[in-house]
Design an enzyme around this catalytic site. Structure first.
Site, short mmCIF file in Angstrom:
data_model
loop_
_atom_site.label_atom_id
_atom_site.label_comp_id
_atom_site.label_asym_id
_atom_site.label_seq_id
_atom_site.Cartn_x
_atom_site.Cartn_y
_atom_site.Cartn_z
N ASP A 261 0.86 -1.17 0.00
CA ASP A 261 0.00 0.00 0.00
C ASP A 261 0.91 1.24 0.00
O ASP A 261 2.14 1.13 0.09
CB ASP A 261 -0.97 -0.02 1.20
C1 BGC Z 1 -5.10 3.16 0.21
C2 BGC Z 1 -5.27 2.16 -0.90
C3 BGC Z 1 -5.18 2.86 -2.23
C4 BGC Z 1 -3.85 3.56 -2.31
C5 BGC Z 1 -3.60 4.25 -3.64
C6 BGC Z 1 -3.88 4.02 0.03
O1 BGC Z 1 -3.86 5.09 0.90
O2 BGC Z 1 -5.05 2.47 1.43
O3 BGC Z 1 -6.50 1.48 -0.75
O4 BGC Z 1 -5.35 1.94 -3.26
O5 BGC Z 1 -3.80 4.53 -1.29
O6 BGC Z 1 -4.36 5.38 -3.78
#
Ligand code: BGC
Length: 749
Positions: free
Chosen positions: A286
């Site tokens: 993530d």
């Molecule tokens: C979130 C993810 C997301 C990623 C990209 C993160 O902060 O937890 O679910 O896909 O950002 O935007």
């Protein structure tokens, strides 16, 4: 009939032939291509493939020369959030035509519940209990987003959520592993289409692996403390379903699981994901979750974070640069082996090949790419109708009657931005049709918003709103939460209606006019304070672009509310976490023994005896149970019959129940089958959803509904990660929600 069967057989025979003759060949070709490329790659090229770079979701500006050079130098493997088709083409051109090996980039974005055409938020989609609805949302998302070169979405989110304080409940499939698994498959089919190599498909990313929804207290990014059996039985099934359906990628989660951050968790990323679930796509971290292992207190510095992630089986790093800065040195010193890096790159290249990017790196000229297409909008409208859950309907206030004068009010009645819900970066609010817009077709409606926005504390419109209410026959109050109050990092400790909505509802109730409360929110809301004086409650979640017309049609009765709760609705935040598939405890709560704290005599002798697993103030039941939702008719269940009293490995038991539409109009019921393993080597939930059927009956029509109970539905994982089926008594429950059920039992021998 005969021709149909023949056709089915032919399809099956052809499919088997293709599977036997072509599939291994294709896989071999894929693997050969990977090995050929790998042999030409330097260590820097390899590390480049592990880098997912880009910008935050908001940036639409020009690309820097530095970024372009990094692509040219092979230091970037994939890119996120480039929101301009021309830049996508330019960057892909640099990667394919100007970098040494010409390896294409994958362009990624969060396309969560629609790209341009916005569908209900995922918890709303889950409320539909409908595969087709989830599929449609994913398919339309893929068709629209892929036209902009986006071939990888960070969806579906498959985190089981049991605590509505958590903001990401809005993005979740709810609390039930079985329902979430059904939806997971549908999402993967929808995003990835019939073939990943179709330029109108997107690689899906099942996230967040693992147990992110178990964050303590619903506080985002927090620890998950769960034993193996809980992980296997509750949190893993939707991911297994997604992987079985061919999910190309997985995202590791921010949280630590039993003390080890998921991003550096070998048990989760290798033992479970690869060895147990047989996943062969790639795992992405993530956002910065690799380097966030430093504040977690698991890695001392960036280098160690990189090492721990690589060793754990994390293939691609989102935004942070631990691999880029340290992996080469880690390999040179032997702390990470080249084999580990090679496997990471293999996994990434495999998905790039499957996406067809080596053969067709650019958006094809003939991509239909139509945004807001008529059929997409129709699907979004249907999805909204299917997501609405009718929670209360005293005196059949709904559907509204044609002759009624309506006051439409409330802070979300005309909220084009908030109606779209959380994490919608591309949906255009100018395309939103609000509830107010939709009610304009009804000449007997007057409107005043009463409050400017959900958190508004000003009472300046109260008087005018009450005055209008007095001149109406019925009040439709559209309240809830703005979109910004749920989603990532937007947890709430108090989940009541924000601002002075409760006060305004109270003032309106004093007019004596019946009130329909429509809630638009990213989570179940504590409505205990207003429930006694509103006559009907419709949960509309954040329903998306066409939420307005969908609500109008449901409130006025040309469509039926199609949803059932995918998550237990608490009476108060103090009950959280709360979920139907809880354990019994040694002193299960019951109506008979429960004494409310107000009824305990002053100076009473303190004893635990007689008291059970309940709260003195809130009791033990939720406001509305999992699976609950009313319709515009009523249903009765009778004659539960099991075909046998015993069952063995090879056998199955048929369960019949008679469903009768006892109301005066056609309606659809979701008939839910639950099982309970009464005694086992581990305590088992009081009920687990195992199957369900959507059944539409005419008024007064009865039908015998049949379920087939199989031995595979009786298994569970124990704490040694072993799947077991233990002999004993199994209880069977059937009904229209998880609480109000008929029951019987059988023995597994
Ligand atoms: C979130 C993810 C997301 C990623 C990209 C993160 O902060 O937890 O679910 O896909 O950002 O935007």
């Amino acid at each position: 009939m005969k021709t149909n069967r023949l056709a089915t057989r032919l399809v099956l025979v052809t499919a088997c032939f293709l599977m036997v003759c072509c599939a291994p060949k294709k896989i071999n070709q894929e693997e050969q291509q990977i090995e050929k490329l790998l042999a030409q790659m330097t260590i820097d090229d390899k590390i480049g493939q592990t880098a997912l770079r880009g910008t935050s979701s908001r940036v639409k500006g020009a690309l820097s020369e530095e970024f372009k050079q990094a692509v040219r130098d092979g230091q970037v493997g994939s890119v996120l959030n480039v929101m301009n088709v021309e830049y996508v083409k330019e960057l892909q051109g640099i990667a394919v035509e100007e970098s040494r090996l010409g390896i294409p980039l994958i362009f990624a974005r969060d396309v969560i519940h629609g790209f341009k055409t916005i569908f209900p938020i995922p918890i709303g989609l889950a409320a539909s209990w409908d595969e087709q609805t989830a599929y449609d949302c994913a398919r339309v998302s893929a068709l629209e987003a892929s036209s902009q070169g986006i071939r990888w979405t960070f969806a579906p989110m498959l985190d089981i959520a049991r605590d509505s304080r958590w903001g990401r409940v809005a993005e979740s499939p709810g609390e039930d592993p079985y329902l979430a698994s059904i939806l997971a498959k549908a999402y993967i089919r929808g995003f990835q289409g019939d073939s990943l190599s179709d330029p109108r498909s997107m690689a899906a990313c099942a996230k967040h692996f693992l147990a992110y929804g178990a964050a303590i207290g619903g506080r985002d990014y927090n620890s998950a403390v769960i034993h193996n059996a809980e992980m296997q039985n509750i949190y893993l099934p939707p991911f297994k379903a997604a992987i079985d359906a061919g999910a190309a990628t997985i995202m590791s989660s921010f949280n630590d699981v039993n003390g080890v951050p998921a991003t550096g968790n070998k048990f989760i990323l290798r033992d479970i994901l690869r060895d147990q679930l047989g996943f062969n796509g790639f795992v992405v971290s993530d956002w910065n979750s690799v380097t966030e292992m430093i504040p977690h207190g698991f890695a001392a510095n960036e280098k160690e974070a990189g090492k721990l992630s690589a060793m754990a089986g994390l293939d691609m790093e989102m935004t942070s640069a631990a691999y880029q800065n340290h992996l080469k040195q880690l390999i040179e010193t032997g702390e990470v082996s080249m084999d580990v890096l090679d496997d990471m790159v293999r996994n990434i290249l495999r998905v790039k090949i499957q996406l067809g990017l080596f053969k067709a790196p650019y958006i094809p000229d003939n991509h239909p790419g139509q945004m807001y297409a008529e059929e997409s909008m129709k699907a979004a409208y249907d999805a909204a109708v299917n997501s609405f859950v009718l929670l209360k309907n005293d005196n059949n206030l709904l559907p509204l009657k044609a002759e009624q004068k309506i006051l439409l009010t409330g802070p979300l009645a005309d909220a084009p931005h908030d109606q779209l819900g959380t994490w919608t970066f591309d949906g255009d609010k100018a395309r939103t049709v609000t509830v107010k817009d939709a009610f304009e077709q009804n000449a007997s409606t007057q409107f005043i918003n009463g409050l400017e926005y959900s958190r508004d504390n000003s009472k300046k419109q109260f008087q005018a709103t009450v005055a209008k209410a007095k001149k109406s026959d019925v009040i439709v109050f559209v309240g809830g939460e703005e979109a910004i109050l749920s989603g990532e990092a937007h947890s709430r400790a108090d989940i009541r209606l924000p601002g002075v909505q409760e006060e305004l509802l109270y003032e309106l109730s004093q007019t004596g006019k019946p009130i329909v409360l429509v809630i638009m929110a990213g989570r179940p809301i504590n409505i205990s304070a207003v429930l006694p004086f509103v006559d009907a409650v419709m949960m509309a979640w954040h329903p998306g672009t066409l939420g307005g017309p969908a609500l109008y049609d449901v409130l006025t009765g040309s469509r039926e509310p199609g949803g059932r709760l995918p998550i237990t609705w608490p009476k108060s935040a103090g009950q959280l976490p709360i979920y139907y598939n809880q354990k019994n405890t040694g002193r299960p709560a019951d109506k008979e023994s429960f004494v409310h704290m107000d009824d305990i005599p002053v100076g009473a002798w303190q004893s635990s005896l007689g008291n059970k697993s309940h709260y003195l103030d809130a009791g033990f039941l939720p406001a509305f149970p999992f699976g609950y939702g009313l319709t515009y008719t009523s249903f009765d269940y009778s004659n539960l019959l099991l075909s046998d009293t015993t069952m063995n490995d090879a056998g199955n038991i048929k369960m019949n129940v008679t469903l009768t539409n006892t109301g005066s109009r056609k309606g659809t019921e979701i008939v839910q089958l639950y099982l309970q393993d009464q005694t086992a080597s581990l305590t088992r939930p009081v009920k687990e959803l195992k199957d369900y059927q959507k059944v539409t009956l005419l008024a007064n029509e009865s039908r015998v509904i049949e379920f087939n109970i199989k031995a595979s539905q009786l298994t569970f994982y124990n704490n040694d990660n072993k799947k077991v089926l233990e002999p004993g008594v199994f209880n069977v429950f059937v009904g229209g929600n998880s609480l109000h059920v008929l029951s019987d039992s059988f023995c597994f021998e």
